[in-house]
Design a protein around this motif. Structure first.
Motif, PDB file in Angstrom:
ATOM      1  N   GLN A  25     -42.127  20.259  -1.451  1.00 20.55           N
ATOM      2  CA  GLN A  25     -42.613  21.588  -1.085  1.00 20.55           C
ATOM      3  C   GLN A  25     -42.996  22.288  -2.389  1.00 20.55           C
ATOM      4  O   GLN A  25     -42.461  21.971  -3.452  1.00 20.55           O
ATOM      5  CB  GLN A  25     -41.528  22.390  -0.372  1.00 20.55           C
ATOM      6  CG  GLN A  25     -41.012  21.762   0.916  1.00 20.55           C
ATOM      7  CD  GLN A  25     -39.773  22.490   1.406  1.00 20.55           C
ATOM      8  OE1 GLN A  25     -38.694  22.383   0.834  1.00 20.55           O
ATOM      9  NE2 GLN A  25     -39.939  23.248   2.479  1.00 20.55           N
ATOM     10  N   PHE A  45     -52.381  26.707   3.599  1.00 24.02           N
ATOM     11  CA  PHE A  45     -51.066  27.367   3.574  1.00 24.02           C
ATOM     12  C   PHE A  45     -51.053  28.638   4.411  1.00 24.02           C
ATOM     13  O   PHE A  45     -52.010  29.406   4.419  1.00 24.02           O
ATOM     14  CB  PHE A  45     -50.699  27.701   2.127  1.00 24.02           C
ATOM     15  CG  PHE A  45     -49.372  28.390   1.970  1.00 24.02           C
ATOM     16  CD1 PHE A  45     -48.190  27.686   2.084  1.00 24.02           C
ATOM     17  CD2 PHE A  45     -49.304  29.755   1.705  1.00 24.02           C
ATOM     18  CE1 PHE A  45     -46.959  28.322   1.935  1.00 24.02           C
ATOM     19  CE2 PHE A  45     -48.089  30.399   1.545  1.00 24.02           C
ATOM     20  CZ  PHE A  45     -46.915  29.680   1.668  1.00 24.02           C
ATOM     21  N   ARG A  46     -49.932  28.853   5.093  1.00 28.78           N
ATOM     22  CA  ARG A  46     -49.651  30.092   5.809  1.00 28.78           C
ATOM     23  C   ARG A  46     -48.237  30.533   5.453  1.00 28.78           C
ATOM     24  O   ARG A  46     -47.292  29.732   5.510  1.00 28.78           O
ATOM     25  CB  ARG A  46     -49.744  29.921   7.331  1.00 28.78           C
ATOM     26  CG  ARG A  46     -51.152  29.561   7.844  1.00 28.78           C
ATOM     27  CD  ARG A  46     -52.093  30.753   7.683  1.00 28.78           C
ATOM     28  NE  ARG A  46     -53.395  30.523   8.295  1.00 28.78           N
ATOM     29  CZ  ARG A  46     -54.430  29.936   7.704  1.00 28.78           C
ATOM     30  NH1 ARG A  46     -54.301  29.493   6.464  1.00 28.78           N
ATOM     31  NH2 ARG A  46     -55.572  29.780   8.321  1.00 28.78           N
ATOM     32  N   ASP A  94     -42.211  29.324   1.646  1.00 30.47           N
ATOM     33  CA  ASP A  94     -42.572  30.711   1.375  1.00 30.47           C
ATOM     34  C   ASP A  94     -42.390  31.017  -0.106  1.00 30.47           C
ATOM     35  O   ASP A  94     -41.427  30.574  -0.747  1.00 30.47           O
ATOM     36  CB  ASP A  94     -41.703  31.659   2.199  1.00 30.47           C
ATOM     37  CG  ASP A  94     -42.276  31.910   3.585  1.00 30.47           C
ATOM     38  OD1 ASP A  94     -43.471  31.639   3.803  1.00 30.47           O
ATOM     39  OD2 ASP A  94     -41.529  32.396   4.464  1.00 30.47           O
ATOM     40  N   MET A 152     -55.167  24.303   0.595  1.00 33.84           N
ATOM     41  CA  MET A 152     -53.915  23.702   1.060  1.00 33.84           C
ATOM     42  C   MET A 152     -53.553  24.057   2.497  1.00 33.84           C
ATOM     43  O   MET A 152     -52.528  23.617   3.010  1.00 33.84           O
ATOM     44  CB  MET A 152     -52.731  24.091   0.138  1.00 33.84           C
ATOM     45  CG  MET A 152     -52.871  23.610  -1.296  1.00 33.84           C
ATOM     46  SD  MET A 152     -52.890  21.821  -1.462  1.00 33.84           S
ATOM     47  CE  MET A 152     -51.214  21.403  -1.031  1.00 33.84           C
ATOM     48  N   ILE A 201     -47.210  27.739  -2.018  1.00 31.67           N
ATOM     49  CA  ILE A 201     -48.427  26.930  -1.990  1.00 31.67           C
ATOM     50  C   ILE A 201     -48.405  25.895  -0.870  1.00 31.67           C
ATOM     51  O   ILE A 201     -49.407  25.670  -0.191  1.00 31.67           O
ATOM     52  CB  ILE A 201     -48.654  26.223  -3.349  1.00 31.67           C
ATOM     53  CG1 ILE A 201     -48.857  27.267  -4.458  1.00 31.67           C
ATOM     54  CG2 ILE A 201     -49.858  25.274  -3.298  1.00 31.67           C
ATOM     55  CD1 ILE A 201     -48.911  26.676  -5.856  1.00 31.67           C
ATOM     56  N   TYR A 202     -47.238  25.290  -0.633  1.00 30.85           N
ATOM     57  CA  TYR A 202     -47.167  24.243   0.381  1.00 30.85           C
ATOM     58  C   TYR A 202     -45.764  24.170   0.983  1.00 30.85           C
ATOM     59  O   TYR A 202     -44.794  23.856   0.299  1.00 30.85           O
ATOM     60  CB  TYR A 202     -47.536  22.885  -0.221  1.00 30.85           C
ATOM     61  CG  TYR A 202     -47.599  21.766   0.786  1.00 30.85           C
ATOM     62  CD1 TYR A 202     -48.624  21.704   1.727  1.00 30.85           C
ATOM     63  CD2 TYR A 202     -46.622  20.777   0.809  1.00 30.85           C
ATOM     64  CE1 TYR A 202     -48.684  20.682   2.663  1.00 30.85           C
ATOM     65  CE2 TYR A 202     -46.672  19.742   1.734  1.00 30.85           C
ATOM     66  CZ  TYR A 202     -47.709  19.705   2.665  1.00 30.85           C
ATOM     67  OH  TYR A 202     -47.748  18.695   3.600  1.00 30.85           O
ATOM     68  N   ASN A 203     -45.676  24.524   2.265  1.00 29.03           N
ATOM     69  CA  ASN A 203     -44.453  24.355   3.063  1.00 29.03           C
ATOM     70  C   ASN A 203     -43.231  25.117   2.550  1.00 29.03           C
ATOM     71  O   ASN A 203     -42.101  24.794   2.913  1.00 29.03           O
ATOM     72  CB  ASN A 203     -44.083  22.873   3.212  1.00 29.03           C
ATOM     73  CG  ASN A 203     -44.923  22.179   4.264  1.00 29.03           C
ATOM     74  OD1 ASN A 203     -45.579  22.829   5.081  1.00 29.03           O
ATOM     75  ND2 ASN A 203     -44.910  20.856   4.264  1.00 29.03           N
ATOM     76  N   ILE A 261     -55.813  30.182  -2.042  1.00 31.39           N
ATOM     77  CA  ILE A 261     -55.132  30.004  -0.760  1.00 31.39           C
ATOM     78  C   ILE A 261     -55.735  30.910   0.303  1.00 31.39           C
ATOM     79  O   ILE A 261     -55.882  30.525   1.473  1.00 31.39           O
ATOM     80  CB  ILE A 261     -53.613  30.259  -0.913  1.00 31.39           C
ATOM     81  CG1 ILE A 261     -52.971  29.078  -1.646  1.00 31.39           C
ATOM     82  CG2 ILE A 261     -52.937  30.465   0.448  1.00 31.39           C
ATOM     83  CD1 ILE A 261     -51.530  29.291  -2.020  1.00 31.39           C
TER      84      ILE A 261
END
Length: 327
Positions: free
Chosen positions: A108, A52-53, A116, A50, A112-114, A45
């Motif tokens: 989600q 991701f943030r 936290d 992905m 990793i995706y959408n 990541i």
């Protein structure tokens, strides 16, 4: 909004104090982690995987501090040790209604995706994702349940017969977790890798091991089932060469190469390819409760949570296996 210390990727890896986390939604729990595991996905990541943030992390053992739910649910979980599934389905699509939340198109994924992740001193997760940790299972064992469940998933997809010749290719974290699961179930197999310390860890866990340099031409096309866990294009091609005609190749790596893969042998030898990703936690927890799982050989270091950036540096070292964070 709640605030806490967290390991955040926002274009670069940071340890942020007073990071705002989600409030506890209905049917969600607030969890205080007691042990966290760094995964290679966390590292990927930070390289853009992905897109991701947010807060990283999806491997944890924790204690439930609060639940936004019924009295019965609160009584079941508050104050209890838990681990939890990482995929959050929409609960409305056909896949979710069929019990395949892991394949929900609108899901989600924790850290990793959408959504936290768990690398913070407090985080939230749906109660439906939680699994209670039995009293006789240590935090150091339970924190491995996600990668071990991914390893166990192979057995949900492939029937391994007693006389099958089985090969695990790759001695990274996932290859070693597959080795541990297979050893715990008395499955006969060979693990091939390139790192002496990791092969030695596999041997301690009951594996038959072989260094990559010892592969003989006589072993080409000789295995009934080959599990590819190297994470490399080269590993994929080696795996294909080791499967017998009409054998089975299980892919655990997400190989991102867009070109350069030679698939001709798969067609010529009529090889069956099976993709394998996440798995169910419950079968692995049963093995843990029965004392079948010893994760001690996999733990390289346990690092204080506030030193998380240093822990990521340790994780990048080739000799490291699993780096854990202790909040």
């Amino acid at each position: 909004m709640l605030k806490t210390d967290a390991v955040v990727f926002n274009g670069r890896l940071n340890f942020i104090k007073d990071y705002e986390i989600d409030d506890i939604k209905p049917d969600y729990a607030l969890i205080k982690p007691v042990l966290l595991g760094i995964c290679n996905t966390d590292e990927e990541i930070t390289k853009g995987y992905m897109g991701f943030r947010g807060v990283l992390g999806h491997e944890f053992t924790g204690i439930v501090e609060d639940v936004n739910g019924s009295g019965e649910t609160r009584a079941k979980f508050i104050g209890k040790r838990v681990t939890g599934g990482i995929n959050l389905g929409c609960n409305a699509c056909l896949n979710c209604l069929s019990g395949m939340e892991r394949h929900c198109k609108n899901r989600q994924t924790l850290g990793i995706y959408n959504k936290d992740g768990c690398f913070s001193r407090k985080f939230t997760l749906p109660v439906s994702n939680l699994l209670l940790v039995p009293d006789n299972v240590s935090d150091e064992t339970a924190v491995f349940i996600e990668p071990l469940a991914a390893a166990y998933e192979i057995l949900e997809q492939v029937h391994i017969k007693p006389l099958d010749k089985v090969l695990i290719l790759g001695d990274g974290k996932l290859g070693l977790c597959i080795s541990l699961i297979f050893s715990s179930l008395n499955i006969d197999f060979i693990l091939i890798g390139k790192h002496e310390n990791k092969l030695e860890a596999a041997k301690k866990m009951g594996a038959n091991i072989k260094h990559f340099s010892e592969i003989s031409s006589f072993e080409n096309e000789s295995f009934d089932i080959v599990i590819e866990a190297t994470g490399s294009t080269g590993g994929f091609e080696t795996a294909v060469s080791m499967v017998r005609p009409r054998g089975i190749l299980v892919l655990k790596s997400t190989i991102a190469a867009k070109e350069g893969l030679n698939l001709a042998k798969i067609v010529v030898n009529e090889i069956t390819i099976i993709g394998s990703r996440c798995g169910r936690f419950e079968p692995v927890m049963r093995l843990m409760e029965k004392g079948k799982i010893d994760t001690a050989p996999l733990i390289s270091s346990i690092v204080p949570f506030e030193d998380a950036l240093y822990a990521f540096e340790l994780n990048r070292k080739k000799e490291s296996i699993k780096i854990l964070l202790k909040p």
